[in-house]
Scaffold this active site. Structure first.
Site, PDB file in Angstrom:
ATOM      1  N   ASP A   1      56.720  29.916  75.335  1.00 11.97           N
ATOM      2  CA  ASP A   1      56.408  29.454  73.978  1.00 11.97           C
ATOM      3  C   ASP A   1      57.701  29.483  73.170  1.00 11.97           C
ATOM      4  O   ASP A   1      58.128  30.525  72.673  1.00 11.97           O
ATOM      5  CB  ASP A   1      55.341  30.346  73.340  1.00 11.97           C
ATOM      6  CG  ASP A   1      54.984  29.886  71.917  1.00 11.97           C
ATOM      7  OD1 ASP A   1      55.782  29.145  71.316  1.00 11.97           O
ATOM      8  OD2 ASP A   1      53.920  30.293  71.412  1.00 11.97           O
TER       9      ASP A   1
ATOM     10  N   PHE B   1      52.710  35.979  69.596  1.00  8.23           N
ATOM     11  CA  PHE B   1      51.999  35.089  68.668  1.00  8.23           C
ATOM     12  C   PHE B   1      52.047  33.663  69.202  1.00  8.23           C
ATOM     13  O   PHE B   1      53.118  33.146  69.494  1.00  8.23           O
ATOM     14  CB  PHE B   1      52.625  35.134  67.271  1.00  8.23           C
ATOM     15  CG  PHE B   1      51.881  34.281  66.272  1.00  8.23           C
ATOM     16  CD1 PHE B   1      50.713  34.744  65.678  1.00  8.23           C
ATOM     17  CD2 PHE B   1      52.333  33.008  65.953  1.00  8.23           C
ATOM     18  CE1 PHE B   1      50.003  33.943  64.778  1.00  8.23           C
ATOM     19  CE2 PHE B   1      51.629  32.204  65.054  1.00  8.23           C
ATOM     20  CZ  PHE B   1      50.469  32.682  64.463  1.00  8.23           C
TER      21      PHE B   1
ATOM     22  N   LYS C   1      57.401  23.884  65.165  1.00 11.34           N
ATOM     23  CA  LYS C   1      58.299  24.322  64.085  1.00 11.34           C
ATOM     24  C   LYS C   1      59.506  23.386  63.885  1.00 11.34           C
ATOM     25  O   LYS C   1      59.345  22.348  63.286  1.00 11.34           O
ATOM     26  CB  LYS C   1      58.714  25.771  64.305  1.00 11.34           C
ATOM     27  CG  LYS C   1      57.510  26.711  64.134  1.00 11.34           C
ATOM     28  CD  LYS C   1      57.857  28.089  63.618  1.00 11.34           C
ATOM     29  CE  LYS C   1      56.612  28.797  63.107  1.00 11.34           C
ATOM     30  NZ  LYS C   1      55.926  29.609  64.122  1.00 11.34           N
TER      31      LYS C   1
HETATM   32  C1  LIG Z   1      54.500  29.638  64.551  1.00  9.94           C
HETATM   33  C2  LIG Z   1      54.253  29.842  65.977  1.00  9.94           C
HETATM   34  C3  LIG Z   1      53.143  29.251  66.621  1.00  9.94           C
HETATM   35  C4  LIG Z   1      52.097  28.485  65.872  1.00  9.94           C
HETATM   36  O1  LIG Z   1      52.586  27.299  65.337  1.00  9.94           O
HETATM   37  P1  LIG Z   1      51.716  26.495  64.262  1.00  9.94           P
HETATM   38  O2  LIG Z   1      52.517  25.235  64.056  1.00  9.94           O
HETATM   39  O3  LIG Z   1      51.609  27.349  63.048  1.00  9.94           O
HETATM   40  O4  LIG Z   1      50.403  26.239  64.878  1.00  9.94           O
HETATM   41  C5  LIG Z   1      53.015  29.436  67.979  1.00  9.94           C
HETATM   42  N1  LIG Z   1      53.907  30.151  68.682  1.00  9.94           N
HETATM   43  C6  LIG Z   1      54.977  30.728  68.109  1.00  9.94           C
HETATM   44  C7  LIG Z   1      55.944  31.505  68.928  1.00  9.94           C
HETATM   45  C8  LIG Z   1      55.184  30.610  66.725  1.00  9.94           C
HETATM   46  O5  LIG Z   1      56.212  31.216  66.145  1.00  9.94           O
END
Ligand SMILES: *Cc1c(COP(=O)(O)O)cnc(C)c1O
Length: 378
Positions: free
Chosen positions: A205, A120, A234
């Site tokens: 990420d 994700f 986050k």
């Molecule tokens: C939550 C998340 C995102 C997206 O972040 P947003 O601030 O909602 O755009 C991207 N990568 C990972 C691994 C995430 O957990």
């Protein structure tokens, strides 16, 4: 409002540390933490002070100008990566951090991106294109071309997919939204090698695993590797909106003036909050405690009838259930004053504030065991 989040179950009016209160005065132990976001919990004095002082002085100047909290945060992040060549781009969210990574990878002249199935990376069009969950992508296709997905934690598949056409490989150190899936030791190191031999950028990420949550700053350090890109959001802003794309070493081309931007990205208030959060984690030596708390929670939770496995590291844990009753458990826990989340039908995800106490962990284990028992035995 749009119904993209469904109808919310509760309305909250205040928070304090690991607790929140709804509009009826009911108190909840918050083990979701705004989805891994409120690293110092709710209304932490260090964040309140930093934000209050900053908003009194200077709240926004545009990115045509520099400001102290932004410079300070860039320096802190550079220090945390241990790489003097680290270069930082600030934005507001995880999706935007990954958009920046996608764009900067295009400056190599290559266009192909390899990502992991189940991964994700966000909801914007670019970030969605590299998200390995077909149900999320399907309604919005066509998305970015030349994105390939390979099974997560499979180096053979990765080796086959990556070539001289690959601009970037991007993975999460632990797949958070997919149910807290931890790859085998050596996976990230293996990707590093594959990227090296093909001249491809390796992006981590760390939006969910970052800022100390796993007991390490970014969640990949135990693999002994240096990625080329780290994306953060986050927890980075200590509860305020903030994201970052950090390039490391010298494999990644640099943005030139005019090639990218974000109006609110790295604004003084979010940066002041981030500085306060990082300072607090360092001053209180929280990382060691977080790693220990993770082990403690695992050992307690696996003893509970109905729990088959506990995955993850530090305070990013996935409780794997023997049943597919995760959403019923979330609802029941809410009634019992505990906030949880179910990324899929047999997994409960925990991402509490990093300032949670041992006593609150014990309180959590007690409520969770009772909830599981109530759901399973009627
Ligand atoms: C939550 C998340 C995102 C997206 O972040 P947003 O601030 O909602 O755009 C991207 N990568 C990972 C691994 C995430 O957990």
């Amino acid at each position: 409002m749009q119904n993209n989040y469904g109808v919310p179950a509760l309305t909250f009016i205040k928070g304090d540390g690991a607790y929140v209160w709804d509009e009826n005065g009911k108190k909840y132990l918050d083990f979701l933490g705004g989805i891994a976001t409120n690293i110092l919990g709710h209304a932490h004095p260090a964040i309140v002070k930093a934000v209050t002082n900053q908003v009194k002085e200077l709240s926004h100047v545009s990115n045509f100008y520099a400001h102290q909290p932004g410079i300070e945060l860039a320096e802190k992040l550079q220090d945390l990566t241990g790489d003097p060549a680290a270069r930082i781009f600030f934005c507001n969210s995880g999706a935007e951090a990954n958009e920046a990574a996608i764009k900067i990878s295009r400056l190599t002249g290559r266009t192909e991106i390899i990502a992991a199935e189940g991964g994700f990376h966000g909801r914007t069009a670019g970030a969605l294109s590299i998200t390995g969950q077909e149900t999320k992508r399907k309604p919005f296709e066509p998305l970015l071309p030349r994105v390939k997905f390979v099974p997560f934690d499979d180096l053979t598949a990765m080796r086959k997919a990556v070539s001289g056409r690959t601009a970037m490989v991007i993975v999460e150190p632990i797949q958070g939204e997919n149910g807290v899936i931890v790859p085998k030791p050596g996976y990230l190191a293996g990707i590093r090698k594959i990227c090296n031999s093909n001249g491809a950028i390796f992006a981590i990420d760390a939006v969910q695993t970052g800022m100390g949550r796993t007991g390490e700053w970014f969640g990949y350090e135990s693999e002994g590797i240096h990625p080329d890109i780290i994306t953060l959001a986050k927890g980075l802003g200590g509860g305020l909106p903030l994201g970052a794309m950090i390039s490391l070493g010298n494999n990644v081309p640099a943005f030139k003036p005019g090639e990218h931007g974000s109006t609110f990205g790295g604004n003084p208030i979010s940066c002041a909050a981030a500085n306060a959060a990082i300072d607090f984690i360092v001053k209180k030596d929280l990382l060691e405690k977080i790693a220990y708390f993770g082990e403690y929670l695992k050992s307690e939770l696996v003893e509970i009838p109905g729990v088959s496995e506990v995955r993850g590291r530090g305070l990013l844990l996935g409780i794997v259930l023997e049943s597919n009753l995760a959403s019923m458990i979330v609802a029941k826990a809410q009634g019992n004053g505990l906030l949880l989340n179910a990324p899929n039908k047999n997994v409960i995800r925990l991402a509490p504030a990093l300032i949670v106490s041992k006593k609150q962990l014990k309180e959590f284990v007690k409520i969770f065991a009772r909830t599981l028992n109530e759901v399973t035995n009627g």
